[in-house]
Scaffold this active site. Structure first.
Site, PDB file in Angstrom:
ATOM      1  N   SER A 104      98.615  63.805 -36.534  1.00 54.38           N
ATOM      2  CA  SER A 104      99.156  63.036 -35.409  1.00 54.38           C
ATOM      3  C   SER A 104      99.771  61.779 -36.022  1.00 54.38           C
ATOM      4  O   SER A 104      99.403  61.378 -37.124  1.00 54.38           O
ATOM      5  CB  SER A 104      98.054  62.685 -34.403  1.00 54.38           C
ATOM      6  OG  SER A 104      96.963  62.082 -35.048  1.00 54.38           O
ATOM      7  N   GLU A 164     101.111  57.692 -35.351  1.00 51.34           N
ATOM      8  CA  GLU A 164     101.035  56.516 -34.472  1.00 51.34           C
ATOM      9  C   GLU A 164     102.279  55.651 -34.647  1.00 51.34           C
ATOM     10  O   GLU A 164     102.712  55.395 -35.771  1.00 51.34           O
ATOM     11  CB  GLU A 164      99.770  55.720 -34.821  1.00 51.34           C
ATOM     12  CG  GLU A 164      99.574  54.516 -33.917  1.00 51.34           C
ATOM     13  CD  GLU A 164      98.225  53.857 -34.151  1.00 51.34           C
ATOM     14  OE1 GLU A 164      97.188  54.535 -34.110  1.00 51.34           O
ATOM     15  OE2 GLU A 164      98.232  52.631 -34.367  1.00 51.34           O
ATOM     16  N   THR A 182     101.042  52.378 -29.571  1.00 48.87           N
ATOM     17  CA  THR A 182     100.085  51.276 -29.431  1.00 48.87           C
ATOM     18  C   THR A 182     100.424  50.402 -28.222  1.00 48.87           C
ATOM     19  O   THR A 182     101.517  50.480 -27.640  1.00 48.87           O
ATOM     20  CB  THR A 182     100.041  50.400 -30.696  1.00 48.87           C
ATOM     21  OG1 THR A 182     101.331  49.814 -30.870  1.00 48.87           O
ATOM     22  CG2 THR A 182      99.659  51.205 -31.914  1.00 48.87           C
ATOM     23  N   ARG A 218      89.174  48.180 -26.872  1.00 48.74           N
ATOM     24  CA  ARG A 218      88.985  46.838 -26.309  1.00 48.74           C
ATOM     25  C   ARG A 218      90.219  46.000 -26.559  1.00 48.74           C
ATOM     26  O   ARG A 218      90.657  45.242 -25.712  1.00 48.74           O
ATOM     27  CB  ARG A 218      87.768  46.154 -26.945  1.00 48.74           C
ATOM     28  CG  ARG A 218      87.502  44.794 -26.315  1.00 48.74           C
ATOM     29  CD  ARG A 218      86.620  43.927 -27.162  1.00 48.74           C
ATOM     30  NE  ARG A 218      87.263  43.567 -28.425  1.00 48.74           N
ATOM     31  CZ  ARG A 218      86.706  42.831 -29.358  1.00 48.74           C
ATOM     32  NH1 ARG A 218      85.481  42.368 -29.173  1.00 48.74           N
ATOM     33  NH2 ARG A 218      87.351  42.553 -30.486  1.00 48.74           N
ATOM     34  N   GLY A 219      90.797  46.119 -27.748  1.00 45.88           N
ATOM     35  CA  GLY A 219      91.898  45.244 -28.148  1.00 45.88           C
ATOM     36  C   GLY A 219      91.340  44.049 -28.904  1.00 45.88           C
ATOM     37  O   GLY A 219      90.158  43.723 -28.791  1.00 45.88           O
ATOM     38  N   ASP A 220      92.187  43.411 -29.691  1.00 49.55           N
ATOM     39  CA  ASP A 220      91.747  42.220 -30.429  1.00 49.55           C
ATOM     40  C   ASP A 220      91.717  41.024 -29.494  1.00 49.55           C
ATOM     41  O   ASP A 220      92.673  40.792 -28.746  1.00 49.55           O
ATOM     42  CB  ASP A 220      92.683  41.958 -31.607  1.00 49.55           C
ATOM     43  CG  ASP A 220      92.362  42.896 -32.762  1.00 49.55           C
ATOM     44  OD1 ASP A 220      91.163  43.163 -32.974  1.00 49.55           O
ATOM     45  OD2 ASP A 220      93.302  43.370 -33.414  1.00 49.55           O
ATOM     46  N   ASP A 277      77.206  48.630 -34.814  1.00 52.50           N
ATOM     47  CA  ASP A 277      78.531  49.210 -34.643  1.00 52.50           C
ATOM     48  C   ASP A 277      78.432  50.703 -34.314  1.00 52.50           C
ATOM     49  O   ASP A 277      79.170  51.224 -33.468  1.00 52.50           O
ATOM     50  CB  ASP A 277      79.338  48.996 -35.937  1.00 52.50           C
ATOM     51  CG  ASP A 277      80.819  48.784 -35.658  1.00 52.50           C
ATOM     52  OD1 ASP A 277      81.157  48.361 -34.529  1.00 52.50           O
ATOM     53  OD2 ASP A 277      81.625  49.036 -36.562  1.00 52.50           O
ATOM     54  N   PHE A 330      96.665  43.015 -43.124  1.00 50.03           N
ATOM     55  CA  PHE A 330      96.078  43.883 -42.083  1.00 50.03           C
ATOM     56  C   PHE A 330      94.610  44.143 -42.404  1.00 50.03           C
ATOM     57  O   PHE A 330      93.741  44.062 -41.553  1.00 50.03           O
ATOM     58  CB  PHE A 330      96.746  45.262 -42.058  1.00 50.03           C
ATOM     59  CG  PHE A 330      98.133  45.316 -41.487  1.00 50.03           C
ATOM     60  CD1 PHE A 330      98.708  44.241 -40.826  1.00 50.03           C
ATOM     61  CD2 PHE A 330      98.881  46.496 -41.599  1.00 50.03           C
ATOM     62  CE1 PHE A 330      99.992  44.326 -40.311  1.00 50.03           C
ATOM     63  CE2 PHE A 330     100.156  46.591 -41.084  1.00 50.03           C
ATOM     64  CZ  PHE A 330     100.714  45.504 -40.442  1.00 50.03           C
ATOM     65  N   HIS A 381      95.339  61.338 -38.865  1.00 48.48           N
ATOM     66  CA  HIS A 381      96.149  60.475 -38.000  1.00 48.48           C
ATOM     67  C   HIS A 381      96.883  59.490 -38.911  1.00 48.48           C
ATOM     68  O   HIS A 381      96.242  58.707 -39.626  1.00 48.48           O
ATOM     69  CB  HIS A 381      95.220  59.725 -37.036  1.00 48.48           C
ATOM     70  CG  HIS A 381      95.926  58.865 -36.036  1.00 48.48           C
ATOM     71  ND1 HIS A 381      96.626  59.369 -34.962  1.00 48.48           N
ATOM     72  CD2 HIS A 381      96.025  57.507 -35.938  1.00 48.48           C
ATOM     73  CE1 HIS A 381      97.127  58.364 -34.252  1.00 48.48           C
ATOM     74  NE2 HIS A 381      96.783  57.238 -34.817  1.00 48.48           N
TER      75      HIS A 381
HETATM   76  C1  LIG Z   1      92.825  54.082 -33.970  1.00 45.03           C
HETATM   77  C2  LIG Z   1      92.991  52.636 -33.558  1.00 45.03           C
HETATM   78  C3  LIG Z   1      94.013  52.285 -32.669  1.00 45.03           C
HETATM   79  C4  LIG Z   1      94.174  50.961 -32.268  1.00 45.03           C
HETATM   80  N1  LIG Z   1      95.186  50.649 -31.384  1.00 45.03           N
HETATM   81  C5  LIG Z   1      95.296  49.384 -30.902  1.00 45.03           C
HETATM   82  C6  LIG Z   1      96.287  49.047 -29.922  1.00 45.03           C
HETATM   83  O1  LIG Z   1      97.093  49.885 -29.515  1.00 45.03           O
HETATM   84  N2  LIG Z   1      96.343  47.774 -29.458  1.00 45.03           N
HETATM   85  C7  LIG Z   1      95.458  46.796 -29.898  1.00 45.03           C
HETATM   86  O2  LIG Z   1      95.539  45.662 -29.419  1.00 45.03           O
HETATM   87  N3  LIG Z   1      94.512  47.087 -30.828  1.00 45.03           N
HETATM   88  C8  LIG Z   1      94.405  48.341 -31.339  1.00 45.03           C
HETATM   89  N4  LIG Z   1      93.440  48.645 -32.268  1.00 45.03           N
HETATM   90  C9  LIG Z   1      92.571  47.566 -32.767  1.00 45.03           C
HETATM   91  C10 LIG Z   1      91.322  47.359 -31.863  1.00 45.03           C
HETATM   92  O3  LIG Z   1      91.728  46.977 -30.577  1.00 45.03           O
HETATM   93  C11 LIG Z   1      90.461  46.276 -32.503  1.00 45.03           C
HETATM   94  O4  LIG Z   1      89.892  46.751 -33.680  1.00 45.03           O
HETATM   95  C12 LIG Z   1      89.427  45.632 -31.592  1.00 45.03           C
HETATM   96  O5  LIG Z   1      88.949  44.443 -32.227  1.00 45.03           O
HETATM   97  C13 LIG Z   1      88.214  46.514 -31.276  1.00 45.03           C
HETATM   98  O6  LIG Z   1      88.563  47.517 -30.414  1.00 45.03           O
HETATM   99  P1  LIG Z   1      87.491  48.682 -30.087  1.00 45.03           P
HETATM  100  O7  LIG Z   1      88.104  49.547 -29.076  1.00 45.03           O
HETATM  101  O8  LIG Z   1      86.980  49.288 -31.319  1.00 45.03           O
HETATM  102  O9  LIG Z   1      86.340  47.756 -29.404  1.00 45.03           O
HETATM  103  P2  LIG Z   1      84.841  48.020 -29.040  1.00 45.03           P
HETATM  104  O10 LIG Z   1      84.418  49.404 -29.279  1.00 45.03           O
HETATM  105  O11 LIG Z   1      84.597  47.454 -27.682  1.00 45.03           O
HETATM  106  O12 LIG Z   1      84.072  47.095 -30.122  1.00 45.03           O
HETATM  107  C14 LIG Z   1      84.453  45.747 -30.312  1.00 45.03           C
HETATM  108  C15 LIG Z   1      83.303  44.992 -30.997  1.00 45.03           C
HETATM  109  O13 LIG Z   1      82.246  44.778 -30.072  1.00 45.03           O
HETATM  110  C16 LIG Z   1      81.025  45.358 -30.521  1.00 45.03           C
HETATM  111  N5  LIG Z   1      80.382  45.902 -29.313  1.00 45.03           N
HETATM  112  C17 LIG Z   1      80.805  46.925 -28.558  1.00 45.03           C
HETATM  113  N6  LIG Z   1      79.987  47.106 -27.492  1.00 45.03           N
HETATM  114  C18 LIG Z   1      79.056  46.139 -27.564  1.00 45.03           C
HETATM  115  C19 LIG Z   1      77.956  45.762 -26.738  1.00 45.03           C
HETATM  116  N7  LIG Z   1      77.654  46.427 -25.610  1.00 45.03           N
HETATM  117  N8  LIG Z   1      77.209  44.695 -27.139  1.00 45.03           N
HETATM  118  C20 LIG Z   1      77.511  44.001 -28.271  1.00 45.03           C
HETATM  119  N9  LIG Z   1      78.542  44.325 -29.083  1.00 45.03           N
HETATM  120  C21 LIG Z   1      79.298  45.370 -28.721  1.00 45.03           C
HETATM  121  C22 LIG Z   1      81.464  46.415 -31.537  1.00 45.03           C
HETATM  122  O14 LIG Z   1      80.453  46.713 -32.481  1.00 45.03           O
HETATM  123  C23 LIG Z   1      82.663  45.752 -32.161  1.00 45.03           C
HETATM  124  O15 LIG Z   1      82.270  44.802 -33.122  1.00 45.03           O
HETATM  125  C24 LIG Z   1      93.274  49.954 -32.744  1.00 45.03           C
HETATM  126  C25 LIG Z   1      92.266  50.307 -33.661  1.00 45.03           C
HETATM  127  C26 LIG Z   1      92.116  51.619 -34.069  1.00 45.03           C
HETATM  128  C27 LIG Z   1      91.045  51.971 -35.066  1.00 45.03           C
END
Ligand SMILES: Cc1cc2nc3c(=O)[nH]c(=O)nc-3n(C[C@H](O)[C@H](O)[C@H](O)COP(=O)(O)OP(=O)(O)OC[C@H]3O[C@@H](n4cnc5c(N)ncnc54)[C@H](O)[C@@H]3O)c2cc1C
Length: 310
Positions: free
Chosen positions: A26, A28, A59, A118-120, A168, A226, A276
């Site tokens: 796939s 991206e 993205t 979640r997003g950054d 994590d 990055f 990917h």
């Molecule tokens: C394949 C891929 C695609 C991506 N695409 C994008 C994109 O399109 N746009 C963008 O903005 N970013 C993107 N990102 C980056 C991503 O948004 C960031 O890495 C972000 O900081 C974390 O997103 P997540 O979905 O992993 O968050 P989460 O899974 O919510 O985790 C975020 C943090 O919170 C912690 N956490 C989660 N749940 C809890 C809880 N209940 N209590 C305490 N801590 C918790 C986790 O351990 C982690 O440290 C991408 C990353 C990857 C790997």
């Protein structure tokens, strides 16, 4: 070359030949922000479509104008190609109503697979500013909304904000329990880190497919930046390979394609069949790798797209 190294290479190539018809890729992309970047994107899409990807993902950015562009790219992919487009979606500043609206607009396009993140967080923020604080909350909501396939992110070298690797992993499990259907990893260069992570997932009862994210590197300086932001370790030997090449993009590209092909072959040897690719909207390196893997014209995949205006 010593006999052991020669045997290893031979084993890798044999192993890959055994599975080449089962490999899936796939790609991206990110939404372009200028007409020139749009040209680059669509030319890359057309070029990479030849490898019949499982899906192409787009993205989702931090601000609203970028977000509309994600929708626009997905819409065009639906209308003008036979590819399977998959939008990314994040929790940043997102209300339940907005997410429901986005899902419904995608559904009208026939898109039922989303990468949920979640997003950054914006600098110095500790909250998303929306109704969902973690990707697991978004996954649960997308499930409720009837989204069929939900991919989530994972971090073989641990997400930088996570309290520990254990936390994590617990979080990843929460996303799985909330309804994720597959996992895509952050890019990494240390295959051992990925393999250890995969083992830990299986021990924790996470059985979903885990697709490694592969970043072929042509701009080493950019990738260093990055990587430091997302917790990926860049091995020192890798830096040495790009030394003295700041003004030589062609050699950097050759090295990048060769390194990523090596990485993919080593992972194939460990039973990985899905990959990917983070293309950064440029086809060249992913194209070279997929071509070398002989992913051309395999049966049972989509037809190549016809983009009239490209
Ligand atoms: C394949 C891929 C695609 C991506 N695409 C994008 C994109 O399109 N746009 C963008 O903005 N970013 C993107 N990102 C980056 C991503 O948004 C960031 O890495 C972000 O900081 C974390 O997103 P997540 O979905 O992993 O968050 P989460 O899974 O919510 O985790 C975020 C943090 O919170 C912690 N956490 C989660 N749940 C809890 C809880 N209940 N209590 C305490 N801590 C918790 C986790 O351990 C982690 O440290 C991408 C990353 C990857 C790997």
């Amino acid at each position: 070359m010593g006999l052991t190294a020669a045997r290893l290479l031979e084993t890798l190539n044999r192993q890959w030949e055994k599975v080449e018809d089962r490999l899936n890729v796939s790609f991206e992309f990110f939404p372009p922000n200028s007409p020139e970047m749009a040209d680059t994107l669509w030319q890359s899409v057309v070029k990479l479509a030849k490898f019949k990807p499982q899906f192409v993902s787009v993205t989702y950015g931090a601000n609203r104008s970028t977000r509309d562009r994600t929708h626009a790219v997905i819409e065009r992919l639906v209308q003008e190609t036979d590819l399977t487009p998959v939008p990314h979606l994040t929790c940043i500043d997102a209300s339940r109503e907005e997410i429901a609206d986005i899902v419904s607009r995608y559904r009208q396009l026939g898109v039922n697979h989303i990468v949920a993140l979640r997003g950054d967080l914006p600098a110095s923020a500790t909250q998303t500013g929306g109704d969902f604080q973690y990707a697991s909350d978004l996954v649960a909501f997308l499930r409720q909304q009837g989204v069929e396939k939900i991919s989530v992110a994972a971090y073989p070298e641990v997400h930088p904000e996570a309290r520990s690797a254990r936390h994590d992993l617990d979080n990843l499990k929460r996303k799985v329990d909330a309804g994720a259907t597959d996992i895509i990893t952050q890019f990494f260069f240390d295959n051992c880190a990925f393999l250890r992570f995969r083992d830990r997932c299986r021990s924790a009862g996470i059985e979903l497919p885990i697709t490694p994210g592969i970043l072929p590197v042509s701009n080493y300086r950019q990738v260093e930046r990055f990587a430091s932001g997302c917790g990926t370790r860049v091995p020192s030997w890798m830096g040495h390979l790009y030394e003295g090449l700041d003004d030589d993009p062609e050699t950097r590209r050759l090295i990048g394609a060769s390194l990523a092909l090596e990485q993919v072959k080593l992972l194939i040897n460990e039973g990985v069949a899905d990959f990917h690719f983070y293309t950064l909207n440029r086809a060249e390196l992913s194209y070279a790798i997929c071509h070398a893997l002989r992913l051309v014209g395999l049966p049972g995949r989509h037809a190549a797209p016809q983009l009239a205006s490209v």
